[in-house]
Scaffold this active site. Sequence first.
Site, mmCIF file in Angstrom:
data_model
loop_
_atom_site.group_PDB
_atom_site.id
_atom_site.type_symbol
_atom_site.label_atom_id
_atom_site.label_comp_id
_atom_site.label_asym_id
_atom_site.label_seq_id
_atom_site.Cartn_x
_atom_site.Cartn_y
_atom_site.Cartn_z
ATOM 1 N N GLU A 41 3.936 -16.759 -9.017
ATOM 2 C CA GLU A 41 4.301 -16.678 -7.598
ATOM 3 C C GLU A 41 3.475 -17.581 -6.694
ATOM 4 O O GLU A 41 3.973 -18.098 -5.708
ATOM 5 C CB GLU A 41 4.194 -15.229 -7.107
ATOM 6 C CG GLU A 41 5.316 -14.342 -7.637
ATOM 7 C CD GLU A 41 5.237 -12.940 -7.083
ATOM 8 O OE1 GLU A 41 4.957 -12.779 -5.896
ATOM 9 O OE2 GLU A 41 5.452 -11.986 -7.855
ATOM 10 N N ASP A 114 4.620 -11.241 -10.419
ATOM 11 C CA ASP A 114 3.726 -10.075 -10.434
ATOM 12 C C ASP A 114 4.310 -8.898 -11.221
ATOM 13 O O ASP A 114 5.536 -8.708 -11.260
ATOM 14 C CB ASP A 114 3.433 -9.616 -8.998
ATOM 15 C CG ASP A 114 2.459 -10.557 -8.300
ATOM 16 O OD1 ASP A 114 1.856 -11.387 -8.982
ATOM 17 O OD2 ASP A 114 2.306 -10.443 -7.073
ATOM 18 N N ASP A 116 5.219 -5.869 -10.952
ATOM 19 C CA ASP A 116 5.724 -4.701 -10.227
ATOM 20 C C ASP A 116 7.216 -4.916 -9.969
ATOM 21 O O ASP A 116 7.798 -5.904 -10.417
ATOM 22 C CB ASP A 116 4.946 -4.483 -8.922
ATOM 23 C CG ASP A 116 4.924 -5.726 -8.026
ATOM 24 O OD1 ASP A 116 5.776 -6.618 -8.218
ATOM 25 O OD2 ASP A 116 4.052 -5.814 -7.144
ATOM 26 N N GLU A 118 8.909 -5.665 -7.274
ATOM 27 C CA GLU A 118 9.243 -6.873 -6.518
ATOM 28 C C GLU A 118 9.101 -8.109 -7.405
ATOM 29 O O GLU A 118 9.924 -9.020 -7.349
ATOM 30 C CB GLU A 118 8.335 -6.991 -5.287
ATOM 31 C CG GLU A 118 8.799 -8.074 -4.341
ATOM 32 C CD GLU A 118 8.141 -8.005 -2.977
ATOM 33 O OE1 GLU A 118 8.522 -8.797 -2.113
ATOM 34 O OE2 GLU A 118 7.244 -7.170 -2.787
ATOM 35 N N TYR A 331 -4.853 -6.398 -11.349
ATOM 36 C CA TYR A 331 -3.780 -6.387 -10.345
ATOM 37 C C TYR A 331 -4.040 -5.318 -9.287
ATOM 38 O O TYR A 331 -4.394 -4.187 -9.606
ATOM 39 C CB TYR A 331 -2.436 -6.137 -11.032
ATOM 40 C CG TYR A 331 -1.265 -6.382 -10.128
ATOM 41 C CD1 TYR A 331 -1.117 -7.595 -9.463
ATOM 42 C CD2 TYR A 331 -0.297 -5.400 -9.930
ATOM 43 C CE1 TYR A 331 -0.037 -7.836 -8.626
ATOM 44 C CE2 TYR A 331 0.793 -5.635 -9.099
ATOM 45 C CZ TYR A 331 0.915 -6.852 -8.452
ATOM 46 O OH TYR A 331 1.974 -7.078 -7.620
ATOM 47 N N ARG A 333 -2.079 -3.941 -6.893
ATOM 48 C CA ARG A 333 -1.058 -2.984 -6.434
ATOM 49 C C ARG A 333 -0.794 -1.986 -7.557
ATOM 50 O O ARG A 333 -0.031 -2.256 -8.484
ATOM 51 C CB ARG A 333 0.225 -3.712 -6.031
ATOM 52 C CG ARG A 333 0.031 -4.596 -4.814
ATOM 53 C CD ARG A 333 1.329 -5.187 -4.298
ATOM 54 N NE ARG A 333 1.072 -6.057 -3.162
ATOM 55 C CZ ARG A 333 0.902 -7.369 -3.222
ATOM 56 N NH1 ARG A 333 0.947 -7.969 -4.405
ATOM 57 N NH2 ARG A 333 0.672 -8.080 -2.147
ATOM 58 N N HIS A 377 0.277 0.089 -14.285
ATOM 59 C CA HIS A 377 -0.854 -0.825 -14.461
ATOM 60 C C HIS A 377 -2.149 -0.039 -14.527
ATOM 61 O O HIS A 377 -2.201 1.132 -14.212
ATOM 62 C CB HIS A 377 -0.941 -1.810 -13.290
ATOM 63 C CG HIS A 377 0.376 -2.344 -12.858
ATOM 64 N ND1 HIS A 377 1.137 -3.125 -13.682
ATOM 65 C CD2 HIS A 377 1.081 -2.192 -11.714
ATOM 66 C CE1 HIS A 377 2.262 -3.444 -13.053
ATOM 67 N NE2 HIS A 377 2.248 -2.877 -11.867
#
Length: 758
Positions: A41, A114, A116, A118, A331, A333, A377
């Site tokens: 990203e 990433d 997740d 999104e 990570y 989040r 995670h």
Amino acid sequence: MSCTLTGVLRGSEGLAATATKTKTKTKAKKARSKKTLVIVESPAKAKTIEKYLGRKYMVRASMGHLRDLPKSQFGIDVDHDFAPKYINIRGKGALIKALKKDAKNADKIYLASDPDREGEAIAWHLAFILGLDPAEDCRIVFNEITKPAIQEAVKHPRSINLDQVDAQQARRMLDRIVGYKLSPLLWRKVRKGLSAGRVQSVTVKLICDREKEIQAFESVEYWTVGLKLRKAKSAMFDAELTQADGKKLDLHNEQETAALTQDLKQQEMVVRGVKKSERKRRPSAPFTTSSLQQDAARKLGFTSRKTMMLAQQLYEGIELGHHGAAGLITYMRTDSTRISDLAQDDARAFIRDQFGEPYLPAKPNVYAAGKKAQDAHEAIRPTNIGLTPEQLAKYLNKDQLKLYTLIWQRFAASQMTPAVYDTMSIAIQAGERYLVRAAGSKLKFAGFTAVYAGADTSKKEKDVLLPDLAEGDVLTLARILPQQHFTEPPPRYNDASLVKTLEEKEIGRPSTYAPIIETIQARGYVQRIDKHFQPTELGFVVVDMLEEYFKNIVDVTFTANLENELDEIAEGKVEKNELLREFYGPFEDTLEKADEAIGHVELPVEVSDVKCELCGRMMVVKQGRFGKFLACPGFPECRNTKPLLIDTGVKCPKCGGAIVERKTRRGRSFYGCRNYPDCDYTTWDQPQKETCPKCGAFLLKHHYKNGRAMLYCSNDACETRVDHPINKELEKIRQRAEAKKAKEAARAAEEHEDKGEA
């Protein structure tokens, strides 16, 4: 002749064969030289990962989303199973073209956005743009940007998780439905430019409800009675009166308290019980997104947005001198407290080596995840516990170092033994009517507090020592300290308490807390004052309207249930369109009824005492993105605006003018004389109407980043300023300002020199 021709033909055939062979070799060489394309990203992440993967890989950045719903239209076909209309985001055309070119020349393509929902949706959109089959093994994920994690990830590609993609699409579409259907209603009924959000509206309601509680709160007076006691010639210790006549102490005015304390003075103080015990204080779990934001707000004074921005930088990679770029944390989040076996083993080895066996628990500490945790995670932790904050200090900027230190300390402490305290509790009988209690504690073994003080305190617990007492000891009453108090309303939300409440009420998810807080301020519904959130008049008006006509939109339980259903879509238990249908039907009906029922809402206008110098009208107070300001009510004929100067009620020490609150370009408050530029008096610290008991000058209140405040005399020559801790703080501020000024001057000189050379 025939022979010669045959020879020539054979020679031609030989040349053709050689040419074909050379062509085949070139093609094979080209095929062999093709690289594997990895798309992440961000450019920072791409740079770090490319170093780990080597020359056979090319790593490119998508810069986030490349496709989205169009801004200019609704973009959802409600009549055809809520089919979304995705378009390439404006301004990303050149990037898409470059990625397609790289993909064409690549042997394999891995989508490494990433880990997740999104990120899964970004990978799905990339697959569409590049013509990849989402069912093929084109997706790789990693929890940390380290060489072993990246190399392991490329060995285990998988297909794109379409359930997670659907969950993210459903969230995006729900937000689009609320935003694009409800916002025009607000434009028509309240004011142009307003917007409503599905999760943001609930958050604004929480802040409005808290403000209403504060406004309705009636303070009640109460008194406590402290005592200073001693045994014979021993040191004095503190105690507190807890019971009178067998009931909990309940004093509501000075007269009651005076009568009681007068009677208490006549009583004999005798020790009736001594209880000694050992108390263990266990370490907290490693950080989740929520607990990191809360602790960073409490201890460092960081906003949620700033915390997540810094955490992103630490995750994506920092240049560590000749070692190159490296990801320093996992990570950021996550709602999980789980850590990998490898990280746990490394932490235990580090603790054994640095602190010794007593600080290492017999079994690794394991922490239970919350009941709604997705546990996708690990917890937020350093990628290498051996990289201590001290070692990284020269590579990180001030704020990065503060956050890394917090994460490192919390993780290290989470794998250590509890702190142990010796405690003593003493019950003291004062005559027949009164019971007095004293409590003391002493740190016996530091345990995890050798590294980290804990979430609820910024400093280590201080020892409270009591003399060696036994049952039957007679004590001397040295002093009685009655103290007046007033019950206080619930505090306004700050970053830490708001994030905690959103998490407890299951509103939003870890990755959404920072954007929620940022959005409600940008829309002018809420403002941050002294690090606490207060609703604006506009916020109250919009929430009251939504509560009356769109109860579900601002209902905490409804919003939380919707979040849980999105989780179920990600788990494959609920179908995306089913959820959208259930939401859209009732919402559309309510929208039509509300449009008919609601008349135009007039926002209350606050008229100031400042006259517009252009047209003579009295200026009014308006709420903008960066707070309140003065504007001429004659808009659009007269467009005059001014900053709103709030009078502090304190006179300027230089010229006697009023000291007013002003704002910097970045929205930070400072205080200066109203007569500026004729008078240049300014201060960052808040002037108080209270005066110094020694010299009579007004007091100033200095706010530290951790929320602590300190009062001090504004007169530099006052005797109270001698050896006052504020002097060091003001000197630091002065040195920082001078360093900044010198840096700007050097930059300006360099630019001037460059222009001269040109």
